[in-house]
Motif scaffolding. Structure first.
Motif, mmCIF file in Angstrom:
data_model
loop_
_atom_site.group_PDB
_atom_site.id
_atom_site.type_symbol
_atom_site.label_atom_id
_atom_site.label_comp_id
_atom_site.label_asym_id
_atom_site.label_seq_id
_atom_site.Cartn_x
_atom_site.Cartn_y
_atom_site.Cartn_z
ATOM 1 N N MET A 4 0.814 -1.199 0.000
ATOM 2 C CA MET A 4 0.000 0.000 0.000
ATOM 3 C C MET A 4 0.855 1.258 0.000
ATOM 4 S SD MET A 4 -2.627 1.666 2.720
ATOM 5 C CE MET A 4 -1.213 2.568 3.345
ATOM 6 N N HIS A 5 1.898 1.284 0.826
ATOM 7 C CA HIS A 5 2.748 2.464 0.906
ATOM 8 C C HIS A 5 3.465 2.715 -0.420
ATOM 9 C CE1 HIS A 5 1.893 3.165 5.014
ATOM 10 N NE2 HIS A 5 2.558 2.133 5.494
ATOM 11 N N LYS A 6 3.881 1.662 -1.098
ATOM 12 C CA LYS A 6 4.590 1.830 -2.360
ATOM 13 C C LYS A 6 3.690 2.474 -3.405
ATOM 14 C CE LYS A 6 7.200 -0.708 -5.867
ATOM 15 N NZ LYS A 6 7.746 -2.027 -6.277
ATOM 16 N N ILE A 7 2.478 1.936 -3.577
ATOM 17 C CA ILE A 7 1.561 2.480 -4.577
ATOM 18 C C ILE A 7 1.047 3.851 -4.132
ATOM 19 C CG2 ILE A 7 -0.582 2.079 -5.827
ATOM 20 C CD1 ILE A 7 -0.136 -0.893 -5.542
ATOM 21 N N GLU A 8 0.798 4.013 -2.834
ATOM 22 C CA GLU A 8 0.344 5.299 -2.320
ATOM 23 C C GLU A 8 1.368 6.390 -2.591
ATOM 24 O OE1 GLU A 8 0.398 5.998 1.977
ATOM 25 O OE2 GLU A 8 -1.757 6.376 1.819
ATOM 26 N N HIS A 9 2.649 6.046 -2.473
ATOM 27 C CA HIS A 9 3.711 7.012 -2.741
ATOM 28 C C HIS A 9 3.686 7.440 -4.210
ATOM 29 C CE1 HIS A 9 7.537 9.029 -2.359
ATOM 30 N NE2 HIS A 9 8.034 8.326 -3.345
ATOM 31 N N GLU A 10 3.450 6.485 -5.111
ATOM 32 C CA GLU A 10 3.364 6.829 -6.530
ATOM 33 C C GLU A 10 2.180 7.753 -6.800
ATOM 34 O OE1 GLU A 10 3.179 3.148 -8.575
ATOM 35 O OE2 GLU A 10 5.195 2.507 -7.979
ATOM 36 N N LEU A 11 1.046 7.477 -6.165
ATOM 37 C CA LEU A 11 -0.118 8.344 -6.333
ATOM 38 C C LEU A 11 0.141 9.738 -5.766
ATOM 39 C CD1 LEU A 11 -2.973 5.829 -5.389
ATOM 40 C CD2 LEU A 11 -2.293 6.565 -7.682
ATOM 41 N N ASP A 12 0.855 9.807 -4.644
ATOM 42 C CA ASP A 12 1.192 11.106 -4.066
ATOM 43 C C ASP A 12 2.083 11.906 -5.011
ATOM 44 O OD1 ASP A 12 -0.271 10.452 -1.854
ATOM 45 O OD2 ASP A 12 1.464 9.862 -0.638
ATOM 46 N N LEU A 13 3.052 11.227 -5.606
ATOM 47 C CA LEU A 13 3.934 11.913 -6.552
ATOM 48 C C LEU A 13 3.149 12.425 -7.760
ATOM 49 C CD1 LEU A 13 7.063 9.560 -6.540
ATOM 50 C CD2 LEU A 13 6.909 11.866 -5.589
ATOM 51 N N GLU A 14 2.238 11.596 -8.252
ATOM 52 C CA GLU A 14 1.435 12.022 -9.403
ATOM 53 C C GLU A 14 0.567 13.222 -9.043
ATOM 54 O OE1 GLU A 14 -1.709 10.149 -12.659
ATOM 55 O OE2 GLU A 14 -1.046 8.971 -10.934
ATOM 56 N N GLU A 15 -0.012 13.204 -7.855
ATOM 57 C CA GLU A 15 -0.835 14.333 -7.433
ATOM 58 C C GLU A 15 0.009 15.588 -7.248
ATOM 59 O OE1 GLU A 15 -3.311 13.444 -4.163
ATOM 60 O OE2 GLU A 15 -4.078 15.476 -3.926
ATOM 61 N N ALA A 16 1.233 15.415 -6.737
ATOM 62 C CA ALA A 16 2.123 16.569 -6.571
ATOM 63 C C ALA A 16 2.499 17.165 -7.928
ATOM 64 C CB ALA A 16 3.377 16.148 -5.808
#
Length: 529
Positions: free
Chosen positions: A513-525
């Motif tokens: 979850m943390h790995k994919i969540e980090h990718e989503l956070d980067l995309e949102e940023a």
């Protein structure tokens, strides 16, 4: 001025030794301890520090335990709770008792209660050392979960025994057979967990109300949390500060997706990674720096008796762990049908690796240094020397030989995180496509924007939207660009909800979850920029 010089020197050692560890591909705790030991013998440097154990317990331990617990998967921790407690309580008690009697028999003038003090000091493996060494070796998730769970919980067991044994030394009364010892352990442990959960719920309440107040406020609360949890439990409620911090970390780690937005998560991750690396580095360098002072204060000659005692006690610690691990892994399965149905048969090779991962660290060091405040404690320097030798031997000997043992036994990644990651990516992609179809029917966005976003996800091209707009030939159409950005934010939120739902349902672990969540956070940023 001297304090500032020492601080600069410590940071310089951490930088140099960390760089060398990276070049040599050696786990950095091992090289930090060896480097600190060698540096401590340089007479011209002010590095022979006398550490205050309270400084270690309060300044270093809470944040290190907190972030370890925060990143621990509650699902996996709960599933493997039986073997974790078997190690964190049963093995600690077995090690303490065995070491106590061997040390009492081996070392002249050492009372049995003092032997229990020594056993309690060196019985708990270290959370930081185990995690730093185990995770980078690509071990199966089961091994990593059990090792990290054991090292998070076992400190409370050893510290309770440690405090009781110190009372026995001062009161000159026998330790074994005290009827209040089990009650003391239950009170300290349950009370620590309760305080930690209360602090966790309070911090969660605060975070929900400051989620939009900027990352600086949220990061301040994040850094304050472990110290508040430890201080409230240890100093005010007189229960286990260690378990309080662990409980707070586990609770907030579970609630984190609802408490932090993407920008705060990204900044918090970077800040915590830097803080934890520096604290780890300083702690393990300081461990190495303690030996010259311990040797200098010993009344015995350096050779041969103290080293003979240390060799015997080190062997006892390693052998007791191996002797406990194998029966503990298989005997409960023979006695309980529910365990056989719930847990798969442990591979003996994985059991052997868990048995060899008994690295000691910061808690053992702090407990050993606490003896400086007990002038009536018998033979404190020999106890400190043996404790240091166990820390050094388990970190260096077991840490350096662990990769070779893993290769020899042929144990590798079990592939579970990769499978869960693929499943999670497929599931959140399906959620995105369903959302796009829903929005398409509602005709809230231009068809060109919908097609662009859908194609980008289908092609797995998570690029900046402006670049995508240029490729599609409509970068000048501002309405389409803004609509696509809003739609991309919508799909990101949909993916995040689907991801969190899988994690809450126990279908994936926190690492995935943390790995994919980090990718989503980067995309949102990237979209916000």
């Amino acid at each position: 001025m001297q304090i500032a010089l020492i601080f600069v020197l410590l940071l310089s050692f951490v930088f140099g030794l960390g760089l060398l560890a990276r070049r040599l591909t050696v786990p950095y705790p091992i090289l930090f301890v060896i480097g600190g030991l060698l540096i401590g013998f340089i007479p011209i440097l002010p590095t022979q520090l006398k550490l205050d154990p309270n400084l270690i317990f309060f300044l270093f331990l809470p944040p290190l335990l907190y972030i370890q617990a925060f990143n621990t998967s509650w699902r996996d921790f709960r599933f493997y709770l039986r073997p974790i407690l078997l190690l964190a309580i049963g093995l600690v008690v077995a090690t303490t008792v065995t070491v106590a009697y061997v040390a009492h028999w081996l070392i002249p003038g050492l009372p049995l209660a003092a032997g229990f003090v020594l056993g309690a000091i060196i019985s708990p493996p270290d959370a930081i050392a185990a995690s730093a060494i185990a995770q980078r070796l690509g071990l199966p998730r089961r091994i990593v979960t059990v090792l990290e769970g054991e090292s998070l919980v076992n400190d409370s067991t050893s510290l309770v025994i440690f405090k009781v044994a110190l009372v026995a030394v001062g009161a000159a009364t026998p330790l074994i057979g005290q009827a209040w010892v089990p009650g003391e352990f239950v009170y300290v442990s349950v009370g620590g967990i309760a305080v930690g959960l209360v602090v966790g719920r309070a911090i969660a309440w605060v975070r929900r109300r400051i989620i939009d107040d900027g990352p600086q406020i949220a990061l301040t609360v994040s850094l304050l949390t472990p110290y508040l949890s430890y201080l409230l439990a240890d100093q005010f409620c007189h229960v286990s500060g260690v378990l309080s911090v662990v409980a707070t970390g586990l609770y907030l780690g579970w609630e984190a997706p609802d408490l932090l937005n993407s920008s705060i998560r990204l900044q918090a991750q970077a800040v915590w990674e830097m803080i934890i690396y520096l604290l780890n580095g300083i702690v393990f360098v300081l461990i190495g720096l303690q030996l010259p002072g311990i040797l200098g204060s010993m009344q015995e000659h350096w050779w041969p008796r103290p080293f003979f005692y240390a060799i015997i006690i080190n062997a006892v610690c390693i052998l007791v762990r191996m002797a406990w691990i194998f029966p503990g892994a298989y005997i409960p399965r023979l006695l309980s049908k529910s365990i056989r149905e719930r847990e798969e048969l442990p591979d003996w090779r994985q059991v052997a690796i868990v048995g060899w991962c008994g690295m000691r660290g910061i808690v053992s060091l702090a407990a050993a240094l606490t003896l400086q405040g007990y002038p009536d404690f018998p033979r404190p320097h020999i106890v400190q020397f043996i404790a240091f030798s166990v820390i050094f031997t388990t970190l260096v000997l077991q840490g350096l030989t662990l990769p070779a043992l893993i290769r020899y036994l042929g144990v590798g990644d079990d592939g579970i995180p990769a499978r869960e990651e693929n499943e999670a990516r497929n599931r959140i992609s399906e959620a995105v496509f369903e959302k796009i179809d829903e929005v398409r029917r509602e005709e809230k966005f231009p068809a060109s924007a919908l097609d662009a976003v859908e194609n980008s996800y289908r092609e797995k091209a998570l690029a900046l939207h402006d670049d995508l707009a240029d490729q599609l030939g409509w970068s000048g159409q501002r309405h389409h660009v803004l609509s696509s950005r809003r739609l991309r934010r919508l799909t990101i939120a949909t993916q995040r909800r689907a991801l969190v739902a899988m994690r809450r349902a126990g279908e994936i672990g926190d690492d995935v979850m943390h790995k994919i969540e980090h990718e989503l956070d980067l995309e949102e940023a990237r979209l916000k920029s």
